[in-house]
Design a protein around this motif. Structure first.
Motif, PDB file in Angstrom:
ATOM      1  N   HIS A 109       1.147   6.437   3.060  1.00 25.57           N
ATOM      2  CA  HIS A 109       0.173   7.142   3.896  1.00 25.57           C
ATOM      3  C   HIS A 109      -1.071   6.307   4.199  1.00 25.57           C
ATOM      4  O   HIS A 109      -1.902   6.698   5.014  1.00 25.57           O
ATOM      5  N   GLU A 110      -1.210   5.140   3.524  1.00 25.69           N
ATOM      6  CA  GLU A 110      -2.360   4.281   3.763  1.00 25.69           C
ATOM      7  C   GLU A 110      -2.028   3.074   4.641  1.00 25.69           C
ATOM      8  O   GLU A 110      -2.911   2.286   4.958  1.00 25.69           O
ATOM      9  N   ARG A 111      -0.780   2.928   5.011  1.00 25.89           N
ATOM     10  CA  ARG A 111      -0.385   1.770   5.798  1.00 25.89           C
ATOM     11  C   ARG A 111      -0.809   1.934   7.255  1.00 25.89           C
ATOM     12  O   ARG A 111      -0.448   2.924   7.902  1.00 25.89           O
ATOM     13  N   PRO A 112      -1.563   0.982   7.768  1.00 23.38           N
ATOM     14  CA  PRO A 112      -2.094   1.103   9.141  1.00 23.38           C
ATOM     15  C   PRO A 112      -1.030   1.334  10.199  1.00 23.38           C
ATOM     16  O   PRO A 112      -1.211   2.146  11.107  1.00 23.38           O
TER      17      PRO A 112
ATOM     18  N   SER B 156      -9.306   2.372  11.446  1.00 20.08           N
ATOM     19  CA  SER B 156     -10.594   1.683  11.377  1.00 20.08           C
ATOM     20  C   SER B 156     -10.452   0.296  11.994  1.00 20.08           C
ATOM     21  O   SER B 156      -9.333  -0.175  12.256  1.00 20.08           O
TER      22      SER B 156
ATOM     23  N   SER C 137      -7.031   6.706  15.112  1.00 23.78           N
ATOM     24  CA  SER C 137      -7.234   7.084  13.708  1.00 23.78           C
ATOM     25  C   SER C 137      -7.496   5.882  12.815  1.00 23.78           C
ATOM     26  O   SER C 137      -7.844   6.039  11.652  1.00 23.78           O
TER      27      SER C 137
ATOM     28  N   LEU D 257       0.840  -1.199   0.000  1.00 18.72           N
ATOM     29  CA  LEU D 257       0.000   0.000   0.000  1.00 18.72           C
ATOM     30  C   LEU D 257       0.874   1.247   0.000  1.00 18.72           C
ATOM     31  O   LEU D 257       2.021   1.211   0.463  1.00 18.72           O
ATOM     32  N   PRO D 258       0.337   2.375  -0.485  1.00 22.76           N
ATOM     33  CA  PRO D 258       1.065   3.640  -0.377  1.00 22.76           C
ATOM     34  C   PRO D 258       1.384   3.926   1.087  1.00 22.76           C
ATOM     35  O   PRO D 258       0.622   3.539   1.992  1.00 22.76           O
TER      36      PRO D 258
ATOM     37  N   ILE E 243      -5.590  -5.813   4.751  1.00 22.33           N
ATOM     38  CA  ILE E 243      -6.824  -5.058   4.979  1.00 22.33           C
ATOM     39  C   ILE E 243      -8.003  -5.736   4.294  1.00 22.33           C
ATOM     40  O   ILE E 243      -9.117  -5.780   4.828  1.00 22.33           O
TER      41      ILE E 243
ATOM     42  N   LYS F 131       0.153   4.863  10.053  1.00 19.68           N
ATOM     43  CA  LYS F 131      -0.909   5.757  10.522  1.00 19.68           C
ATOM     44  C   LYS F 131      -1.003   5.733  12.042  1.00 19.68           C
ATOM     45  O   LYS F 131      -1.193   6.764  12.687  1.00 19.68           O
TER      46      LYS F 131
ATOM     47  N   THR G  12      -4.797  -7.931   0.214  1.00 16.98           N
ATOM     48  CA  THR G  12      -3.922  -7.365   1.234  1.00 16.98           C
ATOM     49  C   THR G  12      -4.449  -7.767   2.601  1.00 16.98           C
ATOM     50  O   THR G  12      -5.547  -8.324   2.730  1.00 16.98           O
TER      51      THR G  12
ATOM     52  N   GLU H  10      -8.329  -1.819   9.768  1.00 15.37           N
ATOM     53  CA  GLU H  10      -6.893  -1.503   9.833  1.00 15.37           C
ATOM     54  C   GLU H  10      -6.256  -2.065  11.095  1.00 15.37           C
ATOM     55  O   GLU H  10      -5.113  -2.543  11.071  1.00 15.37           O
TER      56      GLU H  10
END
Length: 235
Positions: free
Chosen positions: A19-22, A35, A33, A16-17, A54, A25, A52, A38
């Motif tokens: 900024h999208e990696r749990p 879900s 932050s 994943l990009p 997710i 984050k 993935t 995640e």
């Protein structure tokens, strides 16, 4: 020329990009932050072929319509019905859920004072609201109405044969109880007491009066709602 696709590749969070990696984050913005999917993805760590971690997490959450609540009582056998969830991943999820339950339970038992039925309801709601069978517990209190422990008494439809005063007060005596609160759930989600619920409660109250351990209340847990016999003037 088309590239060969490696069907055996296990996709991971790293696909994943950034900024999208749990995990990233969580570190940057805090656990709040993330879900539910995640959070589960972090536990799973890796995905499976085209999915993935997710994706797998979302599949776990979709097993039952109640979503994350399903995981509170899921078994290894049930989780492994999802393609990509083997025994190892299933065990990781179940262990994480159980650890959360134990942390929550110990924190309440060590120092929590019961001055309202809401205290017990909030302590046990998430654990008991999704159970598919009736579980009967007792909260054992000291002289200051602080929780000494919460004990499991029986599992099954509530009736006088499985909720016997002997079983209830035997453990209450061993824990040096000053008083107890009865707690059980209704799998239907409706906490309205049945005639059997009321009869058993009065039977236990009578037994407690003889033994010298007062039954302060009986709380029935439904789906995000509860009923206190004391507040309803049933006892």
């Amino acid at each position: 020329m088309e590239k060969n696709i490696n069907l055996n590749k296990s996709y991971t969070i790293k696909d994943l990009p950034l900024h999208e990696r749990p995990r990233e984050k969580l570190v940057k913005y805090g656990v709040g932050s993330l879900s539910n999917a995640e959070l589960i993805a972090i536990i799973l760590r890796t995905g499976y072929r085209e999915d993935t971690a997710i994706d797998l997490a979302n599949k776990l959450l979709s097993i039952d319509r109640i979503g994350i609540g399903y995981l509170s009582h899921a078994t290894v056998e049930e989780l492994t019905t999802i393609k990509g969830i083997g025994q190892c991943k299933a065990a990781q999820v179940i262990a994480a859920i159980e650890l959360g339950k134990r942390i929550s339970s110990r924190g309440g038992e060590d120092k929590l004072k019961v001055d309202s039925p809401l205290v017990i309801a909030e302590l046990l709601m998430e654990e008991m609201r999704y159970l598919r069978r009736e579980h009967f517990k007792i909260a054992i209190l000291d002289t200051k109405n602080q929780i000494i422990s919460i004990e499991n008494i029986s599992v099954g439809n509530l009736n006088s044969s499985i909720v016997h005063p002997r079983e209830v007060f035997n453990i209450a005596i061993k824990r040096s109880a000053n008083s107890i609160i009865l707690v059980h759930n209704h799998p239907s989600g409706d906490p309205t007491p049945s005639t059997e619920d009321i009869n058993i409660t009065h039977r236990l109250i009578d037994a407690g009066n003889i033994i010298g351990i007062k039954v302060l209340d009986h709380i029935i847990i439904g789906d995000n709602k509860y009923i206190s016999f004391k507040h309803k003037n049933i006892i």
